[in-house]
Design a protein around this motif. Sequence first.
Motif, mmCIF file in Angstrom:
data_model
loop_
_atom_site.group_PDB
_atom_site.id
_atom_site.type_symbol
_atom_site.label_atom_id
_atom_site.label_comp_id
_atom_site.label_asym_id
_atom_site.label_seq_id
_atom_site.Cartn_x
_atom_site.Cartn_y
_atom_site.Cartn_z
ATOM 1 N N MET A 165 0.824 -1.199 0.000
ATOM 2 C CA MET A 165 0.000 0.000 0.000
ATOM 3 C C MET A 165 0.862 1.253 0.000
ATOM 4 S SD MET A 165 -3.219 0.624 -0.134
ATOM 5 C CE MET A 165 -3.015 2.049 -1.182
ATOM 6 N N ALA A 166 1.978 1.234 0.719
ATOM 7 C CA ALA A 166 2.877 2.386 0.735
ATOM 8 C C ALA A 166 3.509 2.598 -0.635
ATOM 9 C CB ALA A 166 3.965 2.190 1.790
ATOM 10 N N LEU A 167 3.845 1.530 -1.328
ATOM 11 C CA LEU A 167 4.400 1.655 -2.680
ATOM 12 C C LEU A 167 3.368 2.212 -3.648
ATOM 13 C CD1 LEU A 167 6.508 -1.628 -3.013
ATOM 14 C CD2 LEU A 167 7.357 0.720 -2.820
ATOM 15 N N ILE A 168 2.116 1.759 -3.534
ATOM 16 C CA ILE A 168 1.047 2.284 -4.385
ATOM 17 C C ILE A 168 0.836 3.769 -4.113
ATOM 18 C CG2 ILE A 168 -1.430 2.173 -4.857
ATOM 19 C CD1 ILE A 168 -1.274 -0.835 -4.337
ATOM 20 N N ALA A 169 0.828 4.148 -2.836
ATOM 21 C CA ALA A 169 0.642 5.556 -2.483
ATOM 22 C C ALA A 169 1.791 6.409 -3.007
ATOM 23 C CB ALA A 169 0.526 5.692 -0.961
ATOM 24 N N LEU A 170 3.017 5.903 -2.918
ATOM 25 C CA LEU A 170 4.167 6.647 -3.420
ATOM 26 C C LEU A 170 4.103 6.789 -4.938
ATOM 27 C CD1 LEU A 170 6.844 8.031 -2.742
ATOM 28 C CD2 LEU A 170 7.958 5.804 -2.942
ATOM 29 N N PHE A 171 3.693 5.724 -5.616
ATOM 30 C CA PHE A 171 3.564 5.773 -7.075
ATOM 31 C C PHE A 171 2.517 6.801 -7.496
ATOM 32 C CE2 PHE A 171 1.172 4.350 -10.823
ATOM 33 C CZ PHE A 171 2.172 4.393 -11.787
ATOM 34 N N MET A 172 1.352 6.782 -6.847
ATOM 35 C CA MET A 172 0.284 7.720 -7.201
ATOM 36 C C MET A 172 0.680 9.154 -6.861
ATOM 37 S SD MET A 172 -2.121 6.132 -8.718
ATOM 38 C CE MET A 172 -3.406 7.379 -8.655
ATOM 39 N N THR A 173 1.420 9.343 -5.770
ATOM 40 C CA THR A 173 1.901 10.681 -5.431
ATOM 41 C C THR A 173 2.821 11.211 -6.514
ATOM 42 O OG1 THR A 173 1.765 10.172 -3.067
ATOM 43 C CG2 THR A 173 3.117 12.057 -3.702
ATOM 44 N N ASN A 174 3.754 10.371 -6.946
ATOM 45 C CA ASN A 174 4.698 10.776 -7.981
ATOM 46 C C ASN A 174 4.002 11.022 -9.319
ATOM 47 O OD1 ASN A 174 7.585 11.107 -8.783
ATOM 48 N ND2 ASN A 174 7.078 9.422 -10.152
ATOM 49 N N MET A 175 2.960 10.239 -9.620
ATOM 50 C CA MET A 175 2.263 10.372 -10.892
ATOM 51 C C MET A 175 1.346 11.591 -10.931
ATOM 52 S SD MET A 175 -0.371 7.761 -12.803
ATOM 53 C CE MET A 175 -1.777 8.364 -11.860
ATOM 54 N N MET A 176 0.631 11.833 -9.832
ATOM 55 C CA MET A 176 -0.389 12.881 -9.847
ATOM 56 C C MET A 176 0.137 14.257 -9.466
ATOM 57 S SD MET A 176 -3.837 11.032 -8.383
ATOM 58 C CE MET A 176 -4.756 12.580 -8.559
ATOM 59 N N ALA A 177 1.260 14.329 -8.765
ATOM 60 C CA ALA A 177 1.744 15.625 -8.283
ATOM 61 C C ALA A 177 1.967 16.636 -9.413
ATOM 62 C CB ALA A 177 3.014 15.443 -7.462
ATOM 63 N N PRO A 178 2.642 16.287 -10.527
ATOM 64 C CA PRO A 178 2.803 17.297 -11.595
ATOM 65 C C PRO A 178 1.481 17.785 -12.157
ATOM 66 C CG PRO A 178 4.307 15.443 -11.928
ATOM 67 C CD PRO A 178 3.361 15.033 -10.848
#
Length: 199
Positions: free
Chosen positions: A148-161
């Motif tokens: 779950m932490a990896l998924i959250a980190l991936f989505m953070t990196n993808m959606m932030a820009p």
Amino acid sequence: MTDDSRPSWRISQAEAVQMDILPGWYATRARRRRLAVIGAVSVALLWVNVVPAWTAERGDTPWPFFALLGFSTVLALPVISLLNVATRGVTALAEKQLDERQVAERLRATALAHRMVHGVLASLAAALLTAGVLVPDEIDVPASAALMALIALFMTNMMAPLLISAWRLPDPPPDDEDEDEDSRATPGAAQRIGGKTAT
């Protein structure tokens, strides 16, 4: 995917972000920022979801885990679609499909997003170091919590820009009709001034 299909996919993607889908949701800066906040909430829920995944007993996944994951997905998908249209694909399209202004905005949004992700990683590292000092015993990290932490980190990196670009996007300039009204009012004032100076 073959080389022949890549250009057609990029063309269809570029055409999709040029279509005005539900423009009332992102027509103004305030509404775009509201969507960006909703997108940020969807990402934050993924991070919150690490807690029930961590505290669950081994082999047992609690219902809050699925509820938060589903609610986050329901929030994120329409927000990503609408903001990609609102920003005309600044962060989604290939760089050669963007003009110079869009490329510059993409670079700014990406740079700010990287700083944000670095801050998240630094916070995680500090939390793990603190837990290692305060808890002398070995910390058993459940696989579901790590995933779950990896998924959250991936989505953070993808959606932030995308969220940053939408937040920064200004409103378009006023319509030509408003400019025509202003220009019609200005010559009248000039004539009155001219009449006064002529007397």
